[in-house]
Scaffold this active site. Structure first.
Site, PDB file in Angstrom:
ATOM      1  CG  ASP A  28     121.112  55.071 -28.019  1.00 30.17           C
ATOM      2  OD1 ASP A  28     120.275  55.801 -27.461  1.00 30.17           O
ATOM      3  OD2 ASP A  28     120.902  53.873 -28.280  1.00 30.17           O
ATOM      4  N   GLY A  29     121.942  56.849 -25.480  1.00 29.26           N
ATOM      5  CA  GLY A  29     122.086  56.530 -24.053  1.00 29.26           C
ATOM      6  C   GLY A  29     121.990  57.721 -23.115  1.00 29.26           C
ATOM      7  CD  GLU A  75     112.332  57.812 -37.880  1.00 27.63           C
ATOM      8  OE1 GLU A  75     113.537  58.108 -37.723  1.00 27.63           O
ATOM      9  OE2 GLU A  75     111.773  57.867 -39.002  1.00 27.63           O
ATOM     10  CG  ASN A  76     114.832  61.546 -32.007  1.00 23.86           C
ATOM     11  OD1 ASN A  76     115.960  61.892 -32.350  1.00 23.86           O
ATOM     12  ND2 ASN A  76     114.609  60.348 -31.463  1.00 23.86           N
ATOM     13  NE  ARG A 199     122.227  52.881 -31.293  1.00 24.52           N
ATOM     14  CZ  ARG A 199     121.039  52.991 -31.844  1.00 24.52           C
ATOM     15  NH1 ARG A 199     120.874  52.684 -33.102  1.00 24.52           N
ATOM     16  NH2 ARG A 199     119.996  53.392 -31.129  1.00 24.52           N
ATOM     17  CB  SER A 207     118.406  54.099 -35.292  1.00 21.82           C
ATOM     18  OG  SER A 207     118.397  53.133 -34.285  1.00 21.82           O
ATOM     19  CD  GLU A 218     135.507  48.036 -41.255  1.00 21.67           C
ATOM     20  OE1 GLU A 218     135.206  47.264 -40.321  1.00 21.67           O
ATOM     21  OE2 GLU A 218     135.691  47.655 -42.429  1.00 21.67           O
TER      22      GLU A 218
HETATM   23  C1  FPP Z   1     119.675  59.478 -27.804  1.00 26.19           C
HETATM   24  O1  FPP Z   1     119.657  59.146 -26.451  1.00 26.19           O
HETATM   25  C2  FPP Z   1     119.988  60.890 -27.956  1.00 26.19           C
HETATM   26  C3  FPP Z   1     119.209  61.799 -28.585  1.00 26.19           C
HETATM   27  C4  FPP Z   1     117.921  61.496 -29.213  1.00 26.19           C
HETATM   28  C5  FPP Z   1     119.603  63.204 -28.643  1.00 26.19           C
HETATM   29  C6  FPP Z   1     121.054  63.405 -28.875  1.00 26.19           C
HETATM   30  C7  FPP Z   1     121.401  64.803 -28.636  1.00 26.19           C
HETATM   31  C8  FPP Z   1     122.525  65.195 -28.002  1.00 26.19           C
HETATM   32  C9  FPP Z   1     123.570  64.280 -27.533  1.00 26.19           C
HETATM   33  C10 FPP Z   1     122.833  66.612 -27.818  1.00 26.19           C
HETATM   34  C11 FPP Z   1     122.970  67.254 -29.164  1.00 26.19           C
HETATM   35  C12 FPP Z   1     123.649  68.501 -29.096  1.00 26.19           C
HETATM   36  C13 FPP Z   1     123.544  69.446 -30.023  1.00 26.19           C
HETATM   37  C14 FPP Z   1     124.483  70.534 -29.979  1.00 26.19           C
HETATM   38  C15 FPP Z   1     122.526  69.459 -31.088  1.00 26.19           C
HETATM   39  P1  FPP Z   1     118.287  58.638 -25.835  1.00 26.19           P
HETATM   40  O2  FPP Z   1     117.566  59.813 -25.302  1.00 26.19           O
HETATM   41  O3  FPP Z   1     117.541  57.838 -26.837  1.00 26.19           O
HETATM   42  O4  FPP Z   1     118.810  57.731 -24.671  1.00 26.19           O
HETATM   43  P2  FPP Z   1     118.128  56.396 -24.131  1.00 26.19           P
HETATM   44  O5  FPP Z   1     118.178  55.396 -25.272  1.00 26.19           O
HETATM   45  O6  FPP Z   1     119.011  55.992 -23.001  1.00 26.19           O
HETATM   46  O7  FPP Z   1     116.745  56.755 -23.714  1.00 26.19           O
END
Ligand code: FPP
Length: 254
Positions: A28-29, A75-76, A199, A207, A218
């Site tokens: 996340d983040g 949900e994304n 996380r 989530s 843990e």
């Molecule tokens: C959450 O951060 C992150 C995601 C929804 C996407 C995660 C994907 C990657 C880290 C890259 C994956 C790589 C591969 C190879 C599949 P956010 O966008 O919700 O951050 P925020 O909470 O700060 O808005």
């Protein structure tokens, strides 16, 4: 709070005999990392992909057996189309450059989630990576892609109900093991349940991730945004894990 030096000292005391076998991460983040730098959100995802590479190699070298990464949830899809399209390109970019490193490190790719909804090219990239790493017998790198735990549980319940109505099993046969066998992690056998969930970015929620499998995991919530997480952060999380007393509902340490 530990000083930086104390953390560094702690880092050197990781117990290589007690590495968590299965680590799951909610990455996340990315968006906040980018916003802090006045960059578009997708720049955070791009940097997040680099972190996936770093953490995969670090986990494999530490002897982790399964690394499950929450890359795209059911949900994304609610995000803006441009962001969803970018996220759908990431597996293509990731595997097109990184499969040789995965093979060099003996890492096998696995995916859980309904990938049939992903664009054709993304599905192909994922399937090719699974095929190309099929002979690797080191760490499993398990991507959760279009994965949601309630969706997983719903599918499991439907499948069990249909086995009951077809007379293949009796309701009395339904137990923990049978349910685990219908989860998307069933291929992982004894390693299906994470020992440690991390996380990033300070949020303290699950989530819709691995709700069945996390029963006795843990949990570690770390402040860094995912693009800032690195091999040291992973080691620190493992050291904290090693300081926990896991009792699995009983009274003794396990
Ligand atoms: C959450 O951060 C992150 C995601 C929804 C996407 C995660 C994907 C990657 C880290 C890259 C994956 C790589 C591969 C190879 C599949 P956010 O966008 O919700 O951050 P925020 O909470 O700060 O808005």
């Amino acid at each position: 709070m530990f000083s930086k030096k104390e953390v560094a000292n702690q880092t050197s005391t990781i117990d290589m005999e007690r590495i968590p076998q299965h680590i799951a991460i909610i990455m996340d983040g990315n968006g906040r990392w980018a916003e802090k730098r006045h960059l578009p959100r997708v720049a955070g995802h791009k940097q997040g992909m680099q972190t996936v590479k770093t953490v995969t190699i670090a986990a494999s070298k530490l002897g982790v057996k399964v690394l499950t990464l929450y890359a795209f949830s059911t949900e994304n899809w609610k995000r803006p189309t441009t962001e969803v399209s970018y996220l759908m390109q990431l597996p293509i970019r990731f595997f097109s450059t990184f499969v040789p490193d995965l093979i060099k490190n003996n890492v096998r790719v696995m995916v859980m989630g309904d990938i049939t909804r992903l664009p054709e090219q993304t599905q192909t990239a994922v399937k090719d990576a699974i095929r190309d790493t099929a002979d690797c017998d080191g760490m499993v790198l398990n991507f959760a892609l279009n994965y949601g735990s309630r969706d997983e549980i719903t599918r499991a319940v439907k499948s069990i109900a249909s086995d009951v109505s077809a007379g293949k099993i009796n309701p009395d046969d339904i137990d923990d093991d049978l349910i685990s066998g219908h989860m998307m992690t069933s291929e992982l056998g004894d390693l299906a349940d994470p020992d440690l969930l991390i996380r990033t970015s300070g949020e303290e929620r699950i989530s819709n991730f691995l709700l069945w499998q996390l029963a006795y995991s843990e949990l570690e919530f770390v402040p860094e945004h995912w693009p800032d997480f690195d091999a040291e952060s992973l080691k620190e999380a493992i050291i904290k894990f090693q300081g926990r007393h896991r009792r699995f509902g009983g009274l003794t340490n396990k």
